[in-house]
Write a protein that holds these residues in place. Sequence first.
Motif, PDB file in Angstrom:
ATOM      1  N   ARG A   1      24.908  58.169  76.745  1.00 35.73           N
ATOM      2  CA  ARG A   1      24.087  57.028  76.339  1.00 35.73           C
ATOM      3  C   ARG A   1      22.634  57.231  76.771  1.00 35.73           C
ATOM      4  O   ARG A   1      21.722  56.896  76.037  1.00 35.73           O
ATOM      5  CB  ARG A   1      24.647  55.728  76.929  1.00 35.73           C
ATOM      6  CG  ARG A   1      25.884  55.229  76.191  1.00 35.73           C
ATOM      7  CD  ARG A   1      26.120  53.747  76.429  1.00 35.73           C
ATOM      8  NE  ARG A   1      27.157  53.238  75.524  1.00 35.73           N
ATOM      9  CZ  ARG A   1      28.434  53.114  75.847  1.00 35.73           C
ATOM     10  NH1 ARG A   1      28.834  53.459  77.069  1.00 35.73           N
ATOM     11  NH2 ARG A   1      29.303  52.650  74.975  1.00 35.73           N
ATOM     12  N   TRP A   2      22.414  57.757  77.953  1.00 39.53           N
ATOM     13  CA  TRP A   2      21.072  58.160  78.390  1.00 39.53           C
ATOM     14  C   TRP A   2      21.250  59.280  79.402  1.00 39.53           C
ATOM     15  O   TRP A   2      21.564  59.048  80.567  1.00 39.53           O
ATOM     16  CB  TRP A   2      20.287  56.998  78.982  1.00 39.53           C
ATOM     17  CG  TRP A   2      18.897  57.374  79.431  1.00 39.53           C
ATOM     18  CD1 TRP A   2      18.414  57.376  80.705  1.00 39.53           C
ATOM     19  CD2 TRP A   2      17.809  57.820  78.603  1.00 39.53           C
ATOM     20  NE1 TRP A   2      17.102  57.788  80.732  1.00 39.53           N
ATOM     21  CE2 TRP A   2      16.706  58.064  79.454  1.00 39.53           C
ATOM     22  CE3 TRP A   2      17.668  58.036  77.227  1.00 39.53           C
ATOM     23  CZ2 TRP A   2      15.473  58.517  78.976  1.00 39.53           C
ATOM     24  CZ3 TRP A   2      16.442  58.482  76.750  1.00 39.53           C
ATOM     25  CH2 TRP A   2      15.361  58.710  77.612  1.00 39.53           C
ATOM     26  N   ALA A   3      21.086  60.504  78.923  1.00 36.91           N
ATOM     27  CA  ALA A   3      21.277  61.689  79.756  1.00 36.91           C
ATOM     28  C   ALA A   3      20.053  61.898  80.640  1.00 36.91           C
ATOM     29  O   ALA A   3      18.916  61.750  80.189  1.00 36.91           O
ATOM     30  CB  ALA A   3      21.515  62.914  78.878  1.00 36.91           C
ATOM     31  N   GLU A   4      20.277  62.265  81.887  1.00 39.34           N
ATOM     32  CA  GLU A   4      19.194  62.406  82.862  1.00 39.34           C
ATOM     33  C   GLU A   4      19.595  63.393  83.959  1.00 39.34           C
ATOM     34  O   GLU A   4      20.723  63.874  84.006  1.00 39.34           O
ATOM     35  CB  GLU A   4      18.874  61.045  83.502  1.00 39.34           C
ATOM     36  CG  GLU A   4      17.534  60.439  83.098  1.00 39.34           C
ATOM     37  CD  GLU A   4      16.352  61.065  83.819  1.00 39.34           C
ATOM     38  OE1 GLU A   4      16.525  62.130  84.452  1.00 39.34           O
ATOM     39  OE2 GLU A   4      15.250  60.500  83.752  1.00 39.34           O
ATOM     40  N   GLY A   5      18.635  63.679  84.842  1.00 43.51           N
ATOM     41  CA  GLY A   5      18.885  64.334  86.112  1.00 43.51           C
ATOM     42  C   GLY A   5      19.569  65.683  86.101  1.00 43.51           C
ATOM     43  O   GLY A   5      20.474  65.912  86.913  1.00 43.51           O
ATOM     44  N   PRO A   6      19.183  66.652  85.233  1.00 40.42           N
ATOM     45  CA  PRO A   6      19.863  67.949  85.254  1.00 40.42           C
ATOM     46  C   PRO A   6      19.533  68.741  86.513  1.00 40.42           C
ATOM     47  O   PRO A   6      18.399  68.734  86.994  1.00 40.42           O
ATOM     48  CB  PRO A   6      19.311  68.641  84.002  1.00 40.42           C
ATOM     49  CG  PRO A   6      17.938  68.057  83.832  1.00 40.42           C
ATOM     50  CD  PRO A   6      18.070  66.620  84.266  1.00 40.42           C
ATOM     51  N   VAL A   7      20.532  69.423  87.055  1.00 43.64           N
ATOM     52  CA  VAL A   7      20.328  70.278  88.227  1.00 43.64           C
ATOM     53  C   VAL A   7      21.250  71.485  88.104  1.00 43.64           C
ATOM     54  O   VAL A   7      22.438  71.348  87.811  1.00 43.64           O
ATOM     55  CB  VAL A   7      20.582  69.505  89.546  1.00 43.64           C
ATOM     56  CG1 VAL A   7      21.971  68.889  89.593  1.00 43.64           C
ATOM     57  CG2 VAL A   7      20.357  70.402  90.754  1.00 43.64           C
ATOM     58  N   TRP A   8      20.686  72.674  88.308  1.00 41.76           N
ATOM     59  CA  TRP A   8      21.431  73.920  88.146  1.00 41.76           C
ATOM     60  C   TRP A   8      22.033  74.359  89.477  1.00 41.76           C
ATOM     61  O   TRP A   8      21.367  74.341  90.509  1.00 41.76           O
ATOM     62  CB  TRP A   8      20.525  75.014  87.602  1.00 41.76           C
ATOM     63  CG  TRP A   8      21.208  76.345  87.477  1.00 41.76           C
ATOM     64  CD1 TRP A   8      21.045  77.439  88.278  1.00 41.76           C
ATOM     65  CD2 TRP A   8      22.191  76.709  86.501  1.00 41.76           C
ATOM     66  NE1 TRP A   8      21.861  78.467  87.862  1.00 41.76           N
ATOM     67  CE2 TRP A   8      22.574  78.042  86.772  1.00 41.76           C
ATOM     68  CE3 TRP A   8      22.783  76.037  85.434  1.00 41.76           C
ATOM     69  CZ2 TRP A   8      23.523  78.716  86.004  1.00 41.76           C
ATOM     70  CZ3 TRP A   8      23.725  76.707  84.669  1.00 41.76           C
ATOM     71  CH2 TRP A   8      24.085  78.032  84.953  1.00 41.76           C
ATOM     72  N   PHE A   9      23.305  74.767  89.439  1.00 43.82           N
ATOM     73  CA  PHE A   9      23.998  75.330  90.594  1.00 43.82           C
ATOM     74  C   PHE A   9      24.263  76.806  90.310  1.00 43.82           C
ATOM     75  O   PHE A   9      25.237  77.154  89.642  1.00 43.82           O
ATOM     76  CB  PHE A   9      25.321  74.593  90.834  1.00 43.82           C
ATOM     77  CG  PHE A   9      25.188  73.295  91.572  1.00 43.82           C
ATOM     78  CD1 PHE A   9      25.642  73.175  92.875  1.00 43.82           C
ATOM     79  CD2 PHE A   9      24.595  72.198  90.968  1.00 43.82           C
ATOM     80  CE1 PHE A   9      25.519  71.981  93.567  1.00 43.82           C
ATOM     81  CE2 PHE A   9      24.464  70.999  91.646  1.00 43.82           C
ATOM     82  CZ  PHE A   9      24.926  70.888  92.958  1.00 43.82           C
ATOM     83  N   SER A  10      23.380  77.677  90.819  1.00 40.21           N
ATOM     84  CA  SER A  10      23.526  79.105  90.527  1.00 40.21           C
ATOM     85  C   SER A  10      24.772  79.687  91.181  1.00 40.21           C
ATOM     86  O   SER A  10      25.422  80.575  90.612  1.00 40.21           O
ATOM     87  CB  SER A  10      22.283  79.870  90.991  1.00 40.21           C
ATOM     88  OG  SER A  10      22.039  79.650  92.367  1.00 40.21           O
ATOM     89  N   ASP A  11      25.127  79.197  92.370  1.00 36.27           N
ATOM     90  CA  ASP A  11      26.295  79.731  93.061  1.00 36.27           C
ATOM     91  C   ASP A  11      27.595  79.338  92.379  1.00 36.27           C
ATOM     92  O   ASP A  11      28.603  80.044  92.483  1.00 36.27           O
ATOM     93  CB  ASP A  11      26.305  79.281  94.523  1.00 36.27           C
ATOM     94  CG  ASP A  11      26.031  77.793  94.696  1.00 36.27           C
ATOM     95  OD1 ASP A  11      25.467  77.177  93.771  1.00 36.27           O
ATOM     96  OD2 ASP A  11      26.377  77.240  95.751  1.00 36.27           O
ATOM     97  N   LEU A  12      27.591  78.225  91.660  1.00 32.55           N
ATOM     98  CA  LEU A  12      28.778  77.776  90.933  1.00 32.55           C
ATOM     99  C   LEU A  12      28.669  78.037  89.434  1.00 32.55           C
ATOM    100  O   LEU A  12      29.606  77.751  88.685  1.00 32.55           O
ATOM    101  CB  LEU A  12      29.011  76.280  91.178  1.00 32.55           C
ATOM    102  CG  LEU A  12      29.217  75.866  92.639  1.00 32.55           C
ATOM    103  CD1 LEU A  12      29.371  74.359  92.746  1.00 32.55           C
ATOM    104  CD2 LEU A  12      30.424  76.573  93.239  1.00 32.55           C
ATOM    105  N   ASN A  13      27.509  78.552  89.012  1.00 32.95           N
ATOM    106  CA  ASN A  13      27.263  78.882  87.604  1.00 32.95           C
ATOM    107  C   ASN A  13      27.541  77.687  86.693  1.00 32.95           C
ATOM    108  O   ASN A  13      28.275  77.775  85.706  1.00 32.95           O
ATOM    109  CB  ASN A  13      28.110  80.083  87.170  1.00 32.95           C
ATOM    110  CG  ASN A  13      27.572  80.741  85.908  1.00 32.95           C
ATOM    111  OD1 ASN A  13      26.372  80.703  85.636  1.00 32.95           O
ATOM    112  ND2 ASN A  13      28.454  81.354  85.131  1.00 32.95           N
ATOM    113  N   CYS A  14      26.925  76.554  87.041  1.00 36.18           N
ATOM    114  CA  CYS A  14      27.130  75.352  86.232  1.00 36.18           C
ATOM    115  C   CYS A  14      25.906  74.450  86.323  1.00 36.18           C
ATOM    116  O   CYS A  14      25.068  74.598  87.216  1.00 36.18           O
ATOM    117  CB  CYS A  14      28.375  74.592  86.675  1.00 36.18           C
ATOM    118  SG  CYS A  14      28.223  73.751  88.270  1.00 36.18           S
TER     119      CYS A  14
END
Length: 303
Positions: free
Chosen positions: A32-45
């Motif tokens: 409905r309102w996508a926000e706050g993306p954060v990358w986890f390189s150690d978990l590859n997600c």
Amino acid sequence: MSEDALYDIRDDRFRGLIVGNARLEELYSGCRWAEGPVWFSDLNCLLWSDIPNERMMRWVPDGCVSVFRSPSNYVNGNTRDRQGRLISCEHGGRRVTRTEFDGRITVLADSYRGKRLNSPNDVVVKSDGSIWFTDPTYGIMSDYEGHKAEPEQETRNVYRIDAPTGEIEAVVTDFIQPNGLAFSPDEKQLYIADSGSSNHEVPRHIRVFDVVDGKKLTNSRYFCSIDSGVPDGFRFDVSGNLWTSAADGVHCFAPDGTLLGKIKVPQTVSNIAFGGVKKNRLFITATQSLYSIYTTTNGAQYP
């Protein structure tokens, strides 16, 4: 999609940052309102927030999308601390929290001078471990992205949480509605968006401050304005270019404030994050969807 259809090139320097034959990929739709993306390189997600649906989502490179947390307490912005733990801004709890490695949630801030925070929005962590976050009133203006309530704070502030002591201090108090924020790659400046509200004349700009002794902000000045919508979340690449959300896509500004160009996105963009193995993939949260596109630069973010 042709280069002309995907990019709006305002300065030739932008050509050195984009992949001419790259595709804008829609990785997921249904928010409905996508926000706050954060990358986890150690978990590859990648994790991101779907605020009105009160959930956090997880995407992995094989295309699988799953629910990471529900209910999420209307989490908005997310980042990671230097230990790799998830730091989140909760509209519902009107607080900033840390998710420990065992899944426990630790409250880092929920009040200032005896009064509840408004609705923490976006957050960054400095290399000394201090946590800086914005506190507009968007999450208490209605029941759509939180719980409707009257603000207890007299102003909409930007705060710093001291790493050793956990003490909270307001570092800026003159914003209409502070929103996204990010440190320059060398951490000598902090950039903060002011995006206003329906009750005020709406600013469309990002301001920049000098960071003094790692604790205080001085020399406030204008950096840039957004010509479509308002600035929300943004990030830097390793060369100091600022990539920010806007109503018509992602805008890229040079360190001197020149608009280099835009990546056109068919939905209003709320936030971005660099990720992928080389941190050269730009993840974009935009209204109902999560998008990504490859660039020739790399994100200036840690871890």
